[in-house]
Write an enzyme that holds these catalytic residues in place. Sequence first.
Site, short mmCIF file in Angstrom:
data_model
loop_
_atom_site.label_atom_id
_atom_site.label_comp_id
_atom_site.label_asym_id
_atom_site.label_seq_id
_atom_site.Cartn_x
_atom_site.Cartn_y
_atom_site.Cartn_z
N GLY A 6 0.85 -1.21 0.00
CA GLY A 6 0.00 0.00 0.00
C GLY A 6 0.88 1.25 0.00
O GLY A 6 0.57 2.26 0.62
N GLN A 10 -2.03 7.35 1.50
CA GLN A 10 -1.78 8.61 2.22
C GLN A 10 -0.57 8.46 3.15
O GLN A 10 0.30 9.32 3.20
CB GLN A 10 -3.01 9.00 3.05
CG GLN A 10 -2.79 10.28 3.85
CD GLN A 10 -3.72 10.42 5.04
OE1 GLN A 10 -4.55 9.57 5.32
NE2 GLN A 10 -3.56 11.51 5.76
N ASP A 32 2.06 -1.68 -4.69
CA ASP A 32 0.67 -1.19 -4.74
C ASP A 32 0.06 -1.58 -6.09
O ASP A 32 0.73 -2.15 -6.93
CB ASP A 32 0.62 0.34 -4.52
CG ASP A 32 -0.66 0.75 -3.80
OD1 ASP A 32 -0.59 1.53 -2.82
OD2 ASP A 32 -1.74 0.28 -4.20
N ASP A 47 -1.60 -6.74 -6.33
CA ASP A 47 -2.95 -6.75 -5.75
C ASP A 47 -2.86 -7.64 -4.52
O ASP A 47 -2.77 -8.86 -4.63
CB ASP A 47 -3.95 -7.33 -6.77
CG ASP A 47 -5.32 -7.56 -6.11
OD1 ASP A 47 -6.26 -7.98 -6.82
OD2 ASP A 47 -5.44 -7.33 -4.89
N TYR A 136 -14.76 -0.54 8.63
CA TYR A 136 -13.31 -0.29 8.74
C TYR A 136 -12.84 -0.55 10.17
O TYR A 136 -11.85 -1.27 10.39
CB TYR A 136 -13.04 1.15 8.32
CG TYR A 136 -11.66 1.67 8.62
CD1 TYR A 136 -11.45 2.56 9.66
CD2 TYR A 136 -10.58 1.28 7.84
CE1 TYR A 136 -10.19 3.06 9.93
CE2 TYR A 136 -9.31 1.78 8.11
CZ TYR A 136 -9.13 2.67 9.15
OH TYR A 136 -7.87 3.17 9.42
N LYS A 140 -10.37 -3.42 11.76
CA LYS A 140 -9.15 -3.06 12.50
C LYS A 140 -9.11 -3.79 13.85
O LYS A 140 -8.05 -4.22 14.30
CB LYS A 140 -9.05 -1.55 12.69
CG LYS A 140 -8.70 -0.80 11.42
CD LYS A 140 -7.35 -1.27 10.86
CE LYS A 140 -7.04 -0.67 9.52
NZ LYS A 140 -5.75 -1.19 8.97
N ILE A 166 -4.45 11.29 10.48
CA ILE A 166 -3.10 11.73 10.13
C ILE A 166 -3.16 12.89 9.14
O ILE A 166 -3.88 12.83 8.14
CB ILE A 166 -2.28 10.57 9.54
CG1 ILE A 166 -2.06 9.49 10.62
CG2 ILE A 166 -0.94 11.07 8.99
CD1 ILE A 166 -1.23 8.31 10.20
C1 VAH Z 1 -10.17 7.55 8.59
N1 VAH Z 1 -7.99 8.67 8.53
O1 VAH Z 1 -10.66 8.64 8.76
C2 VAH Z 1 -8.67 7.40 8.78
C3 VAH Z 1 -8.38 7.00 10.20
C4 VAH Z 1 -8.66 7.67 12.54
C5 VAH Z 1 -9.11 7.90 11.18
O2 VAH Z 1 -8.66 5.68 10.42
O3 VAH Z 1 -10.83 6.58 8.29
#
Ligand code: VAH
Length: 313
Positions: A6, A10, A32, A47, A136, A140, A166
């Site tokens: 990756g 960003q 990537d 991939d 997401y 995680k 970030i």
């Molecule tokens: C997002 N920048 O907004 C990422 C991050 C803490 C936020 O996981 O999904």
Amino acid sequence: RILIIGSNGQIGSVLAEFLRGIYSESNVIGADLSKPENVKGPFEILDATDRQAVFGVFKKYKISQVYHLAAILSAKGEQQPLITWQVNMQTYFNVLEASREYGVKKVFYPSSIAVFGAGIHGEAKQSSYLDPGTVYGISKVAGENWSNYYFRKYGIDIRSLRYPGIIGYQSMPGGGTTDYAVDIYHKAVKGEHFECFLKPDTTLPMIYIADALDASVRLMEAPADRITIRTGYNLAGMSFSPDEVIRSIRKLIPGFEVTYLPDFRQEIAASWPQTVDDSQARKDWGWRPSYNLEKMTKEMILELRKKYDLVEN
Ligand code: VAH
């Protein structure tokens, strides 16, 4: 040699540059879905959902460390929940299995404040209850637990940070909820009007890119016996709301105009904690942020003016 899965992302694109500076270009391999024009050093079009392709890259190079930075982020992830789960998990399983097969020593897994949910009011502790509200965030939490499992079962030294939002000038974010805080600086520097998709008082944990990179390498370089958290370390840089970052920008760009148009991302942001207690990271491996909002704003505006060639000569 260090592999970054990756490396166009960003974080990945900036981290690749940073690691090349430390370990030399030939020792950092980018990977990537597409090859950027000006890439320096080895690069693999990959991939990472393709197990055989991932194994092929690990077989080709003598990899000692992997940074797994491929994922679909919080906001974009909500548009396509099951694809997000599939991509975020399958890529990581491929990295874990290839690392096991090829004897990789260390793996970096980026977690996120998205592991926390609406059950937390105010500050998230290292041991706070995890009830993620986004796919997401669910991926995680799962990734943190798989990291801990592969550490205990196979002895792979996997280390993980729960990144706040970030903010950096080098790359454009994609699909995050905290991304307003990057876009806002670009709009301010270009003298454009900014539409904010969060309410003015939505405080979120954030970190400047330089601190995020420092924390990542500091964690990966720490002696293994200093690591007491094998899910994900809480990490904090600063916390601010859209109103606060706008005020800090207006000190340097007085006429900056903003309108608030909260959308679906407001609900995601509201489910996240306002601040994060990172005392365990400070204690275990000496973490200290060095950027606050004012220092970050000054640097972001300076660097973006250079980028847009707006610096008064
Ligand atoms: C997002 N920048 O907004 C990422 C991050 C803490 C936020 O996981 O999904």
